[in-house]
Scaffold this motif. Sequence first.
Motif, mmCIF file in Angstrom:
data_model
loop_
_atom_site.group_PDB
_atom_site.id
_atom_site.type_symbol
_atom_site.label_atom_id
_atom_site.label_comp_id
_atom_site.label_asym_id
_atom_site.label_seq_id
_atom_site.Cartn_x
_atom_site.Cartn_y
_atom_site.Cartn_z
ATOM 1 N N ILE A 62 0.858 -1.169 0.000
ATOM 2 C CA ILE A 62 0.000 0.000 0.000
ATOM 3 C C ILE A 62 0.903 1.230 0.000
ATOM 4 O O ILE A 62 1.921 1.259 0.697
ATOM 5 N N THR A 63 0.581 2.215 -0.831
ATOM 6 C CA THR A 63 1.351 3.451 -0.863
ATOM 7 C C THR A 63 0.462 4.606 -0.429
ATOM 8 O O THR A 63 -0.733 4.623 -0.714
ATOM 9 N N ILE A 123 -7.700 -1.413 6.536
ATOM 10 C CA ILE A 123 -7.196 -1.746 5.197
ATOM 11 C C ILE A 123 -5.688 -1.926 5.222
ATOM 12 O O ILE A 123 -5.141 -2.890 4.664
ATOM 13 N N ILE A 124 -4.981 -1.013 5.856
ATOM 14 C CA ILE A 124 -3.522 -1.025 5.882
ATOM 15 C C ILE A 124 -2.982 -2.330 6.445
ATOM 16 O O ILE A 124 -1.980 -2.871 5.950
ATOM 17 N N TYR A 146 -1.817 -5.465 4.288
ATOM 18 C CA TYR A 146 -0.677 -5.380 3.372
ATOM 19 C C TYR A 146 0.618 -5.748 4.093
ATOM 20 O O TYR A 146 0.694 -5.751 5.319
ATOM 21 N N ASP A 147 1.650 -6.035 3.305
ATOM 22 C CA ASP A 147 2.954 -6.420 3.863
ATOM 23 C C ASP A 147 3.822 -5.214 4.186
ATOM 24 O O ASP A 147 4.587 -5.225 5.148
ATOM 25 N N VAL A 148 3.740 -4.184 3.352
ATOM 26 C CA VAL A 148 4.569 -2.986 3.492
ATOM 27 C C VAL A 148 3.736 -1.769 3.119
ATOM 28 O O VAL A 148 2.916 -1.828 2.198
ATOM 29 N N CYS A 149 3.964 -0.663 3.824
ATOM 30 C CA CYS A 149 3.389 0.629 3.443
ATOM 31 C C CYS A 149 4.526 1.538 3.004
ATOM 32 O O CYS A 149 5.475 1.774 3.768
ATOM 33 N N HIS A 150 4.439 2.040 1.773
ATOM 34 C CA HIS A 150 5.446 2.986 1.290
ATOM 35 C C HIS A 150 4.853 4.389 1.263
ATOM 36 O O HIS A 150 3.755 4.605 0.734
ATOM 37 N N ILE A 157 2.324 -1.787 10.597
ATOM 38 C CA ILE A 157 2.878 -2.325 9.362
ATOM 39 C C ILE A 157 4.307 -1.805 9.178
ATOM 40 O O ILE A 157 4.607 -0.680 9.596
ATOM 41 N N PRO A 158 5.199 -2.586 8.564
ATOM 42 C CA PRO A 158 6.523 -2.056 8.231
ATOM 43 C C PRO A 158 6.386 -0.878 7.265
ATOM 44 O O PRO A 158 5.639 -0.950 6.291
#
Length: 272
Positions: free
Chosen positions: A4-5, A115-116, A119-123, A141-142
Motif C-alpha cells: 500500500i502506498t 485496510i492497511i 498489506y505487507d509494506v506501506c510505502h 505495518i513495516p
Amino acid sequence: MKLITIGDNVTDCYLSDGLYYPGGQAVNVAVNAKRDGAEKVNYLGIFGDDDRAEYIRACLEREGVTTLRCRKVYAPTAQPGVRIGPGGERIFVRGPRDSCQHLFALSLVSEDYEIIRSYDVCHTTNEAHIETQLPALSAEIPVSFDFSTRNDDAYLRAVCPFLTYAFFSGSGLRDEEVSGLIEKVLALGPRIVGVTRGEQGSVFSDGKKSYRHEAQKVKATDTMGAGDAFIAAFLTRYTDNGDMETSLDFAADRAAYACTVNGGFGYPHKNV
C-alpha cells in the motif's frame, strides 16, 4: 507481496510537448510494484475534483492498482511543469498553487488502518505530509519512506525511528557523504537504508553489510520516476525473497527501463 502506498498524485506537465502524464511518488511506486509482480497494490491519497484526477484514477484502475479509502476534495490536481534536459534529466518548474496537494493533508483513521493491516509494506514519502502519523502507522505495518534529497538532522531524527526501509536520492553527494548518511540513519532505527545516485548506481546497507551496485547503462530519454521504479522493484523483490543482491539487480534493471519511458509510467494526455 502486498503493498500500500500513501502520498501525492499529480499531473506532470511537459511544457515543450503540450502533454501531461499521471505521476506523484506514491502513485509511481504503486504502478511499478504492480507491474513488477506484486500480488495486491493499493494507493491511498487525496484526489482533486477535476478531469485530471479522474484520469489518474482511471490509469491506476487500468494498471490493477486499487484506490480504496482515497479522499476527494474540491480543489484542482497539482500540475508541476517539466522540462527535459541533457541525458533525459527532468527539470521541474513550479506549477499553479492552491492544488489539493498543497491545501490538504491526509489524516489516517481507524477504517484506514483496517485496510492497511492487510498489506505487507506501506510505502510513503516526504510529499505525503504524514510524518506525525508515522508512530501509529509503524505500529501496524513495516513502513518504507522516500526522503528524496531531504536529509537534515532534525527531520531524520523525527522520521527514522518509525521506519523499516529508508530511501534517499543522493546523486549530488560524495562517497563519504553517502557512507556517513547511511551510518547515521541506521543508528536511528531503519533496518535497511539505500541511496540511489543516478548514473553512479546505488549504495545500500542492512546494518551488517554494505552493497554497492552499478547502474545499468541505457540511453535515457526521460529520468522521471526512475527512483520510484527502483524503490518499487526493490520492495517487491526483497519482500518476497529477502535477498539484497538479487533485489538490487532487479531494481537497477527496472530503473533503467523507466528512463526509456516518458513520464512516470506512460499514459500521455493532451495538456489543456
